[in-house]
Design a protein around this motif. Structure first.
Motif, PDB file in Angstrom:
ATOM      1  N   PRO A 426      10.897  -3.521 -18.401  1.00  9.12           N
ATOM      2  CA  PRO A 426       9.460  -3.200 -18.507  1.00  9.12           C
ATOM      3  C   PRO A 426       8.683  -3.445 -17.220  1.00  9.12           C
ATOM      4  O   PRO A 426       7.773  -2.675 -16.880  1.00  9.12           O
ATOM      5  CB  PRO A 426       8.972  -4.127 -19.625  1.00  9.12           C
ATOM      6  CG  PRO A 426      10.192  -4.460 -20.400  1.00  9.12           C
ATOM      7  CD  PRO A 426      11.300  -4.510 -19.410  1.00  9.12           C
ATOM      8  N   PHE A 427       9.032  -4.501 -16.487  1.00 10.23           N
ATOM      9  CA  PHE A 427       8.309  -4.800 -15.254  1.00 10.23           C
ATOM     10  C   PHE A 427       8.497  -3.674 -14.239  1.00 10.23           C
ATOM     11  O   PHE A 427       7.565  -3.307 -13.513  1.00 10.23           O
ATOM     12  CB  PHE A 427       8.792  -6.129 -14.674  1.00 10.23           C
ATOM     13  CG  PHE A 427       8.501  -7.309 -15.553  1.00 10.23           C
ATOM     14  CD1 PHE A 427       7.257  -7.923 -15.523  1.00 10.23           C
ATOM     15  CD2 PHE A 427       9.463  -7.805 -16.415  1.00 10.23           C
ATOM     16  CE1 PHE A 427       6.978  -9.011 -16.340  1.00 10.23           C
ATOM     17  CE2 PHE A 427       9.198  -8.897 -17.234  1.00 10.23           C
ATOM     18  CZ  PHE A 427       7.949  -9.493 -17.198  1.00 10.23           C
ATOM     19  N   MET A 428       9.704  -3.123 -14.185  1.00  8.88           N
ATOM     20  CA  MET A 428       9.951  -2.030 -13.242  1.00  8.88           C
ATOM     21  C   MET A 428       9.321  -0.721 -13.730  1.00  8.88           C
ATOM     22  O   MET A 428       8.718   0.016 -12.953  1.00  8.88           O
ATOM     23  CB  MET A 428      11.467  -1.860 -13.040  1.00  8.88           C
ATOM     24  CG  MET A 428      12.121  -3.064 -12.367  1.00  8.88           C
ATOM     25  SD  MET A 428      13.874  -2.816 -11.950  1.00  8.88           S
ATOM     26  CE  MET A 428      14.631  -2.951 -13.547  1.00  8.88           C
ATOM     27  N   LEU A 429       9.452  -0.415 -15.034  1.00  7.77           N
ATOM     28  CA  LEU A 429       8.919   0.838 -15.558  1.00  7.77           C
ATOM     29  C   LEU A 429       7.397   0.885 -15.479  1.00  7.77           C
ATOM     30  O   LEU A 429       6.809   1.912 -15.107  1.00  7.77           O
ATOM     31  CB  LEU A 429       9.375   1.030 -17.006  1.00  7.77           C
ATOM     32  CG  LEU A 429      10.842   1.404 -17.205  1.00  7.77           C
ATOM     33  CD1 LEU A 429      11.162   1.512 -18.687  1.00  7.77           C
ATOM     34  CD2 LEU A 429      11.160   2.725 -16.504  1.00  7.77           C
ATOM     35  N   PHE A 430       6.744  -0.226 -15.823  1.00  7.56           N
ATOM     36  CA  PHE A 430       5.278  -0.225 -15.795  1.00  7.56           C
ATOM     37  C   PHE A 430       4.748  -0.184 -14.367  1.00  7.56           C
ATOM     38  O   PHE A 430       3.623   0.266 -14.125  1.00  7.56           O
ATOM     39  CB  PHE A 430       4.726  -1.442 -16.531  1.00  7.56           C
ATOM     40  CG  PHE A 430       4.842  -1.328 -18.024  1.00  7.56           C
ATOM     41  CD1 PHE A 430       4.316  -0.235 -18.687  1.00  7.56           C
ATOM     42  CD2 PHE A 430       5.479  -2.303 -18.772  1.00  7.56           C
ATOM     43  CE1 PHE A 430       4.427  -0.114 -20.061  1.00  7.56           C
ATOM     44  CE2 PHE A 430       5.593  -2.189 -20.138  1.00  7.56           C
ATOM     45  CZ  PHE A 430       5.068  -1.092 -20.792  1.00  7.56           C
ATOM     46  N   ALA A 431       5.539  -0.661 -13.394  1.00 14.08           N
ATOM     47  CA  ALA A 431       5.126  -0.529 -11.995  1.00 14.08           C
ATOM     48  C   ALA A 431       5.241   0.920 -11.542  1.00 14.08           C
ATOM     49  O   ALA A 431       4.420   1.411 -10.753  1.00 14.08           O
ATOM     50  CB  ALA A 431       5.995  -1.429 -11.115  1.00 14.08           C
ATOM     51  N   LEU A 432       6.260   1.628 -12.053  1.00 12.28           N
ATOM     52  CA  LEU A 432       6.416   3.040 -11.720  1.00 12.28           C
ATOM     53  C   LEU A 432       5.384   3.901 -12.438  1.00 12.28           C
ATOM     54  O   LEU A 432       4.886   4.889 -11.889  1.00 12.28           O
ATOM     55  CB  LEU A 432       7.830   3.504 -12.086  1.00 12.28           C
ATOM     56  CG  LEU A 432       8.973   2.944 -11.242  1.00 12.28           C
ATOM     57  CD1 LEU A 432      10.319   3.319 -11.855  1.00 12.28           C
ATOM     58  CD2 LEU A 432       8.886   3.470  -9.812  1.00 12.28           C
ATOM     59  N   PHE A 433       5.076   3.520 -13.670  1.00 13.65           N
ATOM     60  CA  PHE A 433       4.129   4.308 -14.488  1.00 13.65           C
ATOM     61  C   PHE A 433       3.050   3.372 -15.040  1.00 13.65           C
ATOM     62  O   PHE A 433       3.067   2.991 -16.213  1.00 13.65           O
ATOM     63  CB  PHE A 433       4.868   4.998 -15.638  1.00 13.65           C
ATOM     64  CG  PHE A 433       6.059   5.792 -15.192  1.00 13.65           C
ATOM     65  CD1 PHE A 433       5.898   7.050 -14.623  1.00 13.65           C
ATOM     66  CD2 PHE A 433       7.345   5.279 -15.324  1.00 13.65           C
ATOM     67  CE1 PHE A 433       7.001   7.788 -14.211  1.00 13.65           C
ATOM     68  CE2 PHE A 433       8.449   6.005 -14.921  1.00 13.65           C
ATOM     69  CZ  PHE A 433       8.281   7.260 -14.355  1.00 13.65           C
ATOM     70  N   PRO A 434       2.101   2.958 -14.181  1.00  7.41           N
ATOM     71  CA  PRO A 434       1.097   1.962 -14.594  1.00  7.41           C
ATOM     72  C   PRO A 434       0.212   2.416 -15.753  1.00  7.41           C
ATOM     73  O   PRO A 434      -0.319   1.582 -16.474  1.00  7.41           O
ATOM     74  CB  PRO A 434       0.274   1.733 -13.319  1.00  7.41           C
ATOM     75  CG  PRO A 434       0.545   2.930 -12.454  1.00  7.41           C
ATOM     76  CD  PRO A 434       1.927   3.378 -12.780  1.00  7.41           C
ATOM     77  N   THR A 435       0.055   3.716 -15.948  1.00  7.33           N
ATOM     78  CA  THR A 435      -0.803   4.165 -17.055  1.00  7.33           C
ATOM     79  C   THR A 435      -0.202   3.807 -18.412  1.00  7.33           C
ATOM     80  O   THR A 435      -0.916   3.792 -19.419  1.00  7.33           O
ATOM     81  CB  THR A 435      -1.010   5.690 -16.975  1.00  7.33           C
ATOM     82  OG1 THR A 435       0.272   6.347 -16.969  1.00  7.33           O
ATOM     83  CG2 THR A 435      -1.779   6.066 -15.709  1.00  7.33           C
TER      84      THR A 435
END
Length: 739
Positions: A426-435
Motif C-alpha cells: 500500500p505504501f508504494m501503490l498510494f505513492a504512485l497513485f495518491p488520489t
C-alpha cells in the motif's frame, strides 16, 4: 435345493478366485539397488554405502530423516555388528522433499520417481569386505491412498580393503553398536533389528534411522532386488535428478506458505498500529519531496526497505536455527509447548489484556536516525514503522515464523517475503497513485474489531500445538471432545462479540451493526455449528487433519446412555481382546486385533468375520473410518452382524517369543505384530496394500479362495460398501444353512 445352489456358487467363486489370483500382482512400487562410492579403500578411510530407489509414477517413498513416531515408516537399515567396519553418522536422504503433513501433524520427507540414501562407514580391517543390511520402508500413492510396506535384504561389496588393522573409534552417534535415532529411539525398531539377527550368531545388530518430523498420504512397498539405471549415474547427476523430482511438491508447499503469509500481511495493515500511518507516511513522500519523481522513488525505496527488514528476520531465523533446529522445533514436545504459550500470549495481547512493545529507548534511537533525512533516513523510517507497529504485527509475524519452522529450510524467508510484500504494497501503490488515498475508509473502532478477531483465531490455533505434543507423548491432556468444546466456545464468543453483545478494552461504542461485522458473525456461528456434531461422534472430515483422533465419545444424544466406548463383546463366551491397551476401533466398535481370537469369538457368536487390514500410517484407512464406517448403515452392520478384527500391518509391538515364526513366503522370521499381519495379508490374499477389507467364515481357511465376497480396498461410496457387507452376510447364511 440349498445344497445344489451352494455347491454351484462355491464352484463359481472358486473359479473367480483362481482368475483373480492369476491376474493379481503384489504391488512393488519401489525397487532398490545398491552401489559403493568407491570399490576399494585403505584401513581407516571412509566410504558411502549407496541405496538407489526407483519409484513408480504417482508413488512416493518415505525417506530417513523424520520422526518415526509420526506414523509413516521411516526408511531404516539394520546392520550386523562387525569388527571390520563401523558406521559414521546417520543415513542421509539425498534430494528428498520435506512436507508438513496435516494428517500426521509433523514434517515428513519422501522421494518421488528416484531417490538416493547413503550410509557412511569407516573400514577397520584389511581383506575383502561384504556388508549385509536389512531394510524396512514404506511407499504410498496419493491417487487412491494405498500404502505398501516393504523390507529387503541388501548386500554391499565386495570392498577391497588394504593396510593394517585399525582400532575402532569410540562409538558415537552412528557408530557400530549404536542405534542411530537423533530424535527419540524407537524401541520397537530396536526389537525388530534384534529379531533379524541370524540364528547361528550372537552378534548384536545395529539399526540406523533418523527421527525428526512427518509424510504425505501413507503407503508401503515390498521391494524386489532389481538393477536401476541410477546405479551407473554419477553422484551429482542422480542428486540433480532426485532434487528435480521432489521440486514440484516442495514448490506447492512454499506457494501455500507464501499465500498465507501474504494474506497475513494484508491483515496486519488493518490493525490500529498500522492503518492510520498509511496516509501520513505517503503524504511525507508526495509532499515532502522536491518533485513527484523523487517522492515516488523514495516511497518505492521505503517499501523495499520494509521487505528487506522482514526478509532479514526470516533469514536470521533459518541461519541461527539451521535445518536441524527447525526440524527439532517442528517435532519435539518442548518447542510445541512453547509455541502453544506464545500463541496464547499473542492472542491475549490482541484481545487487549496487555500490549507487546519493544523497549522505548530502542524505538527512540531508530526514530532519531529517521529524522536525519536522505536515503538512509528513508530506510530508518521503514525500520521505525516495523518497530512501532510491533505490538500489532508482532503476533502475526511470530505466527508465520512458527508455521514456517514446521517445514524448515528457507521457509521462514519465504514466509517473511510474502508478509512484507503485502505489508509494503500500500505504501508504494498510494505513492504512485495518491488520489487513491481518498477511497481509504477512515480509522475507527473497526480496526480494533479486526485485532480482536485475530486474537480469537490465535487462541484457537494455539490448541493445535498443544495437541501435537499431547498426541505424540500420550499425555491425554487434550482429547478430541475437550478440543472441540474449546473451539466451539471461542468461535461462539467471537460471533457474540461481532454482534456487539459485549465490548473489550479499546473498543469504541457501536451505534449500529455494519454489514461486514454481521457477515463475519455469520461465519463464526456457522463454524461453531459445524463443530457441534463432532461432540456426538460426527467425523468432521473437513477438519480431519487438525483435530485429535476420535478415540472416545463423552457426549451422547441417547437418553441415559453411557459414554461411547467400545460396546460389549459379541458373545458372552468371547475373550477380552489382546492389545486393547494400545489399539482401539473407531466409533465405539468392539472387536479384536488378533485373528485367532476373532475367529474363536465369531464361532461362538455364529457371525462372519470382518477383517480390516489397516495401518497406523494409512491415511485412506482413516478416511474410510471417518466417512464410510461412520455411515449409520455401515456402523449398524459392523456392530450387529460381524465380528470385527483390525490387523495393523505396521505395528511395532513385539510378539511373545513363542509366537515368532519363519514365513514360508520370504523365509524371514516374523517377530512383530505388524510383520505377522502383513505376512498374513500377503500369503493369504496376495495383496500388500491397505486398506483391504475381507469377509470370511470363521470356520474357513484364511485365504482368497474362501472369502464370502470379493474383498474391497478403498471405497468412498458408503452405499457400495453396504452392498459388499450384505453380499458377504447373505453368503455366510447360505453356508450355515447348507451345513
Amino acid at each position: 435345493m440349498f445344497r445344489h445352489s451352494s455347491f454351484l456358487y462355491s464352484i463359481l467363486l472358486l473359479l473367480f478366485s483362481v482368475v483373480t489370483a492369476a491376474n493379481a500382482q503384489v504391488l512393488q512400487p519401489t525397487k532398490l539397488s545398491v552401489a559403493l562410492s568407491k570399490p576399494a579403500a585403505k584401513v581407516g578411510e571412509e566410504l558411502d554405502l549407496i541405496v538407489n530407489a526407483r519409484i513408480d509414477d504417482k508413488w512416493h517413498l518415505y525417506a530417513t530423516d523424520f520422526d518415526p513416531d509420526l506414523g509413516p515408516t521411516v526408511f531404516t537399515f539394520t546392520f550386523a555388528k562387525s569388527p571390520a567396519y563401523e558406521l559414521v553418522g546417520a543415513p542421509k536422504s539425498i534430494g528428498a522433499t520435506k512436507h508438513y503433513d496435516d494428517i500426521f501433524k509433523g514434517n515428513v520427507t519422501y522421494f518421488e520417481k528416484t531417490g538416493r540414501i547413503t550410509q557412511r562407514i569407516r573400514v577397520l580391517q584389511p581383506g575383502s569386505l561384504t556388508i549385509k543390511a536389512e531394510t524396512e520402508f514404506q511407499s504410498c500413492t496419493d491417487v487412491d491412498g494405498r500404502c505398501i510396506p516393504g523390507e529387503e535384504s541388501l548386500s554391499f561389496g565386495p570392498i577391497e580393503v588394504t593396510g593394517t588393522a585399525a582400532t575402532p573409534a569410540t562409538p558415537a552417534k552412528g557408530s557400530t553398536g549404536a542405534v542411530v535415532t537423533p530424535a527419540a529411539p524407537a524401541p520397537a525398531a530396536t526389537a525388530a533389528a534384534m529379531a533379524t539377527a541370524p540364528a547361528d550368531t550372537a552378534t548384536p545388530l545395529i539399526t540406523t534411522a533418523t527421527a525428526a518430523a512427518v509424510v504425505p498420504d501413507s503407503a508401503t512397498a515390498v521391494a524386489a532386488p532389481e538393477e536401476v539405471p541410477g546405479r551407473a549415474m554419477g553422484g551429482a547427476a542422480l542428486a540433480a535428478t532426485t532434487a528435480a523430482a521432489g521440486a514440484e511438491g516442495a514448490d506447492a508447499g512454499l506457494l501455500s506458505l507464501a499465500l498465507i503469509a501474504f494474506i497475513s500481511g494484508l491483515s496486519g495493515l488493518l490493525t490500529p498500529c498500522v492503518f492510520p500511518l498509511i496516509p501520513m507516511t505517503v503524504s511525507i513522500f508526495t509532499k515532502g519531496s522536491a518533485d513527484r519523481r523523487q517522492g515516488i522513488l523514495k516511497a518505492l525505496f521505503y517499501g523495499f526497505s520494509i521487505v528487506f527488514i522482514y526478509v532479514v528476520v526470516g533469514l536470521l531465523t533459518s541461519v541461527l536455527l539451521g535445518a536441524d533446529g527447525l526440524n527439532l522445533i517442528s517435532t519435539h514436545w518442548l518447542p510445541n509447548l512453547i509455541f502453544f504459550a506464545v500463541f496464547v500470549v499473542f492472542g491475549l495481547s490482541f484481545l487487549g489484556l496487555f500490549e507487546i512493545t519493544l523497549p522505548h529507548g530502542m524505538v527512540n534511537r531508530i526514530d532519531a536516525q529517521a529524522d536525519k533525512g536522505g536515503w538512509a533516513g528513508v530506510f530508518f523510517m521503514a525500520l521505525t514503522l516495523v518497530v512501532v507497529s510491533f505490538s500489532c504485527t508482532g503476533p502475526i509475524v511470530g505466527s508465520i515464523l512458527v508455521m514456517a519452522a514446521q517445514g524448515g529450510g528457507l521457509r521462514p524467508v519465504i514466509g517473511m517475503l510474502g508478509f512484507s510484500l503485502a505489508f509494503a504494497l500500500p505504501f508504494m501503490l498510494f505513492a504512485l497513485f495518491p488520489t487513491w488515498l481518498k477511497s481509504l475508509p477512515s480509522s475507527g473502532g473497526w480496526l480494533n474489531t479486526v485485532k480482536v478477531t485475530l486474537g480469537f483465531v490465535e487462541l484457537m490455533l494455539a490448541l493445535k500445538f498443544l495437541s501435537m505434543a499431547d498426541l505424540a507423548y500420550h499425555w491425554n491432556l487434550l482429547p478430541r471432545d475437550l478440543y472441540l468444546v474449546l473451539w466451539i466456545a471461542l468461535s461462539g464468543l467471537l460471533g457474540v462479540y461481532l454482534l456487539g453483545r459485549f465490548k473489550l478494552s479499546h473498543d469504541s461504542d457501536l451505534p449500529h451493526l455494519s454489514v461486514g461485522r454481521l457477515l463475519m458473525a455469520v461465519l463464526a456461528f456457522s463454524f461453531m455449528t459445524y463443530l457441534i456434531p463432532g461432540l456426538f461422534g460426527a467425523p468432521l472430515p473437513l477438519l480431519a487433519g487438525y483435530l485429535p483422533p476420535q478415540s472416545r465419545q463423552d457426549f451422547s444424544l441417547a437418553t441415559g446412555a453411557a459414554p461411547a466406548v467400545a460396546t460389549a463383546l459379541p458373545n458372552a463366551q468371547c475373550e477380552a481382546p489382546r492389545y486393547a491397551d494400545f489399539l482401539e476401533l473407531p466409533h465405539g466398535l468392539s472387536g479384536y486385533f488378533d485373528l485367532e481370537q476373532a475367529k474363536r469369538c465369531a464361532k461362538a457368536a455364529n457371525k462372519p468375520l470382518f477383517i480390516d487390514f489397516t495401518g497406523h500410517a494409512c491415511v485412506n484407512c482413516r478416511k474410510m473410518e471417518a466417512t464410510v464406517w461412520s455411515d449409520p448403515r455401515v456402523l449398524k452392520r459392523l456392530r450387529e452382524d460381524f465380528v470385527v478384527v483390525a490387523l495393523y500391518v505396521d505395528d511395532k509391538q513385539e510378539l511373545p517369543r513363542n509366537e515368532w515364526y519363519t514365513s514360508a513366503h520370504d523365509n524371514k522370521q516374523k517377530t512383530t505384530l505388524g510383520k505377522k499381519n502383513a505376512d498374513l495379508q500377503l500369503t493369504g490374499f496376495n495383496v500388500n496394500a491397505q486398506p483391504y477389507y475381507v469377509l470370511l467364515d470363521p470356520n474357513s481357511p484364511t485365504d482368497l479362495a474362501h472369502v464370502l465376497a470379493t474383498p474391497v480396498a478403498y471405497e468412498a461410496d458408503a452405499a457400495k460398501f453396504v452392498e459388499f457387507l450384505d453380499a458377504g452376510l447373505a453368503r455366510y447364511h447360505q453356508q450355515v444353512a447348507a451345513r
